[in-house]
Design a protein around this motif. Structure first.
Motif, short mmCIF file in Angstrom:
data_model
loop_
_atom_site.label_atom_id
_atom_site.label_comp_id
_atom_site.label_asym_id
_atom_site.label_seq_id
_atom_site.Cartn_x
_atom_site.Cartn_y
_atom_site.Cartn_z
N ALA A 45 79.28 -2.51 -105.01
CA ALA A 45 80.19 -1.34 -104.29
C ALA A 45 79.11 -0.24 -104.26
O ALA A 45 78.55 -0.01 -105.32
N VAL A 46 79.63 0.59 -103.35
CA VAL A 46 78.39 1.89 -103.33
C VAL A 46 79.25 2.96 -103.29
O VAL A 46 80.13 3.24 -102.40
N LEU A 81 74.38 -0.79 -96.46
CA LEU A 81 73.35 0.20 -95.63
C LEU A 81 73.78 1.52 -96.20
O LEU A 81 75.37 1.96 -96.23
N LEU A 82 72.96 2.34 -96.70
CA LEU A 82 73.17 3.48 -97.43
C LEU A 82 73.03 4.72 -96.57
O LEU A 82 72.48 4.79 -95.39
N HIS A 102 86.02 -2.32 -105.59
CA HIS A 102 86.25 -1.53 -104.54
C HIS A 102 86.28 -0.16 -105.06
O HIS A 102 86.99 0.03 -106.06
N LYS A 103 85.44 1.05 -104.57
CA LYS A 103 85.70 2.25 -105.07
C LYS A 103 86.48 2.99 -103.94
O LYS A 103 86.38 3.09 -102.77
N ASP A 127 75.27 8.34 -104.94
CA ASP A 127 74.34 7.91 -105.71
C ASP A 127 74.38 6.65 -106.51
O ASP A 127 73.79 6.39 -107.58
N ARG A 128 75.65 6.42 -106.90
CA ARG A 128 76.18 5.47 -108.01
C ARG A 128 76.60 4.03 -107.29
O ARG A 128 77.08 4.14 -106.37
N LEU A 129 75.87 3.32 -108.01
CA LEU A 129 76.03 1.87 -107.60
C LEU A 129 76.66 0.89 -108.58
O LEU A 129 76.52 1.01 -109.66
#
Length: 649
Positions: A324-325, A283-284, A33-34, A328-330
């Motif tokens: 987790a997104v 979904l980004l 979780h971010k 631009d970092r995954l």
């Protein structure tokens, strides 16, 4: 250590991969979780009895543990849990295993319960920030019948058992709020379906009092598995469906499901929802869709442009979970073929920017990791089944000339699950001692489409066993396995296949059943709600087709048991109760078959305590050595084996 010039019999190879080494320093990683500057995740600890703790990491710092002992962030909703952690605005909420209460937790402070004591379980919580509440799945065990699953809302603090928003179906899962909190989507299903059989997708808005308003059922007639609903930033609804045989993404409007072109053929973007809150895509903000695609035993990560274009994000991994997104970092838990799995940070090109945490700090050196060969082989009826073959591998030993190795057919649970190709030191424990392995993806496994999955329907105890027998025999014909030393092992549903193979075939020289099913009738009567009607699909309705349950229950076919068998069982197992293993052990002991039974107090469905993981593996090796007549290099604790003189060794 033995010199490379020395040839030793299979099974007798000395190996540094001990049962202790498999659990020392090992950890499970998942549910990232971010939130703000921090990434949070769950981490299981076998050396702490399988306890699930909460970790936190910020760039430039080392990971830190947040959850004080003895708290254990693990839900028992549907018994398989999942969705036990929520992080939002630097506050955490988690389901505690011991009492199944929800707790609010600010790092550095003591967790505080927000649900009362009692027979309630919670999972899959999401923050409804506009109404200052949580929306969760609640499983209510207070009644005398089956537990009741509902969608509920409860305050973020204070004490509440939750206000019911939706109920009336046997199961509710995957609640997902839109970005502006104006709408919610969720899935439901009814007995006798499982979530990979036939589910309904619903969405609704909210009225002024926070109750659901304008409830829509998007696939009222569809015989399909719809899972993992998600909302785009502009409130469009998406979900995965297997209506065209392969799980894939769809845009959903009313009852119209519009397929998203993926540019990928014969892959599964989705999987069996054993646990709450699984995600297979994201979904980004760019409009792209990040997906995990499974073809057979291998998973890959792709960015879809929504128009049929796709780009592979090649990290070198062969399995992915728990994405987790953050811009631009995954962040993802990645499984690799030749090194322990890891929680990684990566960019949108697939480049690994940082390894945050590994499932084990040190992996095995390359010479101990066998090559992996995906195989397909013919099975009865003109069909084809699949599996992963691992040859014996030990850099310090030469195999005996002109001999084929003993083969262990490893049967996964489920039965709706699958065997992958990720780094698996549990397998290497065997390959380093001179055993080959067939990790079986029998008909009924996932990753090969809905029709392959449903090939098991009505045929459990038949096609899975046929595939185990056919795979072992086929490898023996290729000279890759000793036909006189074929072994079958499995847990849960894999344990049932193991027992059925012993009852109805004489292919295998030994077997190991971990919490396996010997009496299908007893399972139909005794198991938990989530799987209480599972057998309706894979065998037939009960009691109407009681004849099939008797016909396919190993306990009723003791005359077929000739090969030695070890049974291992957790005494607190609610899924496959101990009486299943105890009954077959008692029967085999009376009938003169070489057998052993080891029961573990405090273990549920799957062994989580380090000492029991060690004990069970060593017992299994000791059992094979005694009944198959080889001398292991290990100094193993002896176990009691009934009727050993009748094993022929």
């Amino acid at each position: 250590m033995t010199s490379p010039q020395t040839a030793l019999d299979y099974g007798s190879w000395p190996s540094p991969i001990t049962a202790e080494s498999l659990v020392e320093g090992s950890r499970g990683l998942g549910s990232p979780h971010k939130d703000g500057d921090y990434l949070y995740w769950l981490e299981s600890r076998p050396e702490q009895g399988g306890r699930m703790t909460i970790m936190r990491w910020r760039e430039g710092e080392a990971p830190e543990e947040l959850l004080p002992q003895p708290f254990n962030a693990r839900s028992r909703v549907q018994e398989y849990g999942g969705g036990s952690l929520l992080v939002a605005n630097s506050r955490l909420w988690f389901s505690n295993f011991a009492d199944q209460r929800l707790y609010s937790f600010i790092p550095g402070e003591k967790p505080a319960p927000i649900t009362p004591k009692g027979e309630l379980r919670f999972a899959g919580c999401h923050l409804d920030a506009s109404r200052n509440r949580l929306i969760c799945i609640r499983e209510d065990h207070r009644g005398s019948g089956e537990p009741v699953n509902s969608l509920v809302a409860l305050p973020t603090e204070g004490m509440s058992e939750g206000e019911v928003l939706f109920s009336g179906t046997d199961f509710v899962s995957a609640p997902r709020l839109s970005a502006d909190f104006s709408r919610i989507a969720f899935t439901t299903w009814m007995h006798p379906n499982m979530p990979w059989d036939n589910t309904r997708l619903h969405s609704a808005g909210f009225d002024a009092g926070g109750q659901l308003a304008g409830l829509v059922t998007h696939n009222p007639q569809g015989a399909e598995s719809v899972i993992d609903p998600q909302w785009s930033s502009d409130n469009r609804l998406f979900a995965l469906s297997d209506r065209d045989n392969w799980w894939r993404p769809y845009a959903v409007e009313g009852t119209t499901f519009s397929p998203i072109p993926t540019g990928l053929a014969e892959v599964e973007i989705g999987g069996p929802d054993w646990s709450i809150d699984s995600h297979y895509y994201h979904l980004l903000e760019s409009g792209e869709i990040l997906v995990t695609a499974r073809r057979g035993s291998v998973e890959t990560l792709h960015l879809l442009d929504g128009k049929g274009g796709q780009r592979l994000l090649d990290t070198g991994a062969v399995a992915y979970s728990s994405l987790a997104v953050d811009g631009d970092r995954l962040y993802v838990t990645a499984g690799f073929a030749e090194q322990p799995s890891a929680l990684i940070a990566m960019d949108r090109q697939g480049k690994i920017v940082e390894v945050l945490r590994r499932s084990k700090d040190r992996g095995l050196e390359e010479p101990w990791v066998p090559g992996i060969q995906q195989i397909s082989f013919p099975v009865p009826g003109g069909a084809v089944a699949h599996g992963v073959y691992l040859a014996p591998q030990n850099p310090n030993v030469v195999a005996p000339e002109g001999k084929a190795p003993p083969l262990i057919v490893s049967v996964h649970g489920g039965p709706t699950a699958s065997a992958g190709v990720s780094y698996n030191p549990g397998h290497y424990y065997w390959t380093s001692r001179g055993f080959a392995i067939l990790d079986l993806n029998y008909r009924g496994s996932t990753g090969f489409g809905r029709s392959y999955r449903q090939a098991l329907y009505g045929n459990w105890g038949i096609t899975d066993v046929q595939d185990a027998v056919a795979g072992a025999s086929w490898l023996a014909e290729q000279g890759l396995a000793d036909p006189e030393r074929l072994i079958i092992r499995g847990g849960s549903a894999g344990g049932y296949t193991t027992l059925a193979a012993h009852a109805f075939h004489n292919t295998f020289a030994a077997g190991a059943s971990y919490y396996g099913i010997s009496d299908l009738e007893a399972l139909a009567r005794d198991t938990h709600k989530f799987e209480s009607r599972y057998l309706d699909q894979v065998i037939g309705p009960y009691p109407e087709r009681r004849d099939l349950y008797v016909e396919r229950s190993p306990i009723h076919h003791l005359e077929g048991f000739k090969a030695p068998l070890i049974l291992l069982q957790g005494l607190d197992d609610p899924v496959v109760p101990p009486n299943q293993s105890e009954a077959i052990f008692t029967a085999l002991k009376r009938s003169g078959v070489a057998t052993a039974y080891i029961a573990y107090a405090g273990e549920s469905h799957g062994f989580r305590k380090a000492e029991n993981q060690i004990s069970s593996r060593e017992a299994e090796l000791y059992f094979y050595a005694r009944v198959l007549g080889f001398e292991p290099a290990d100094d193993l604790p002896a176990i009691a084996i009934e009727n050993l003189d009748g094993a022929g060794h």
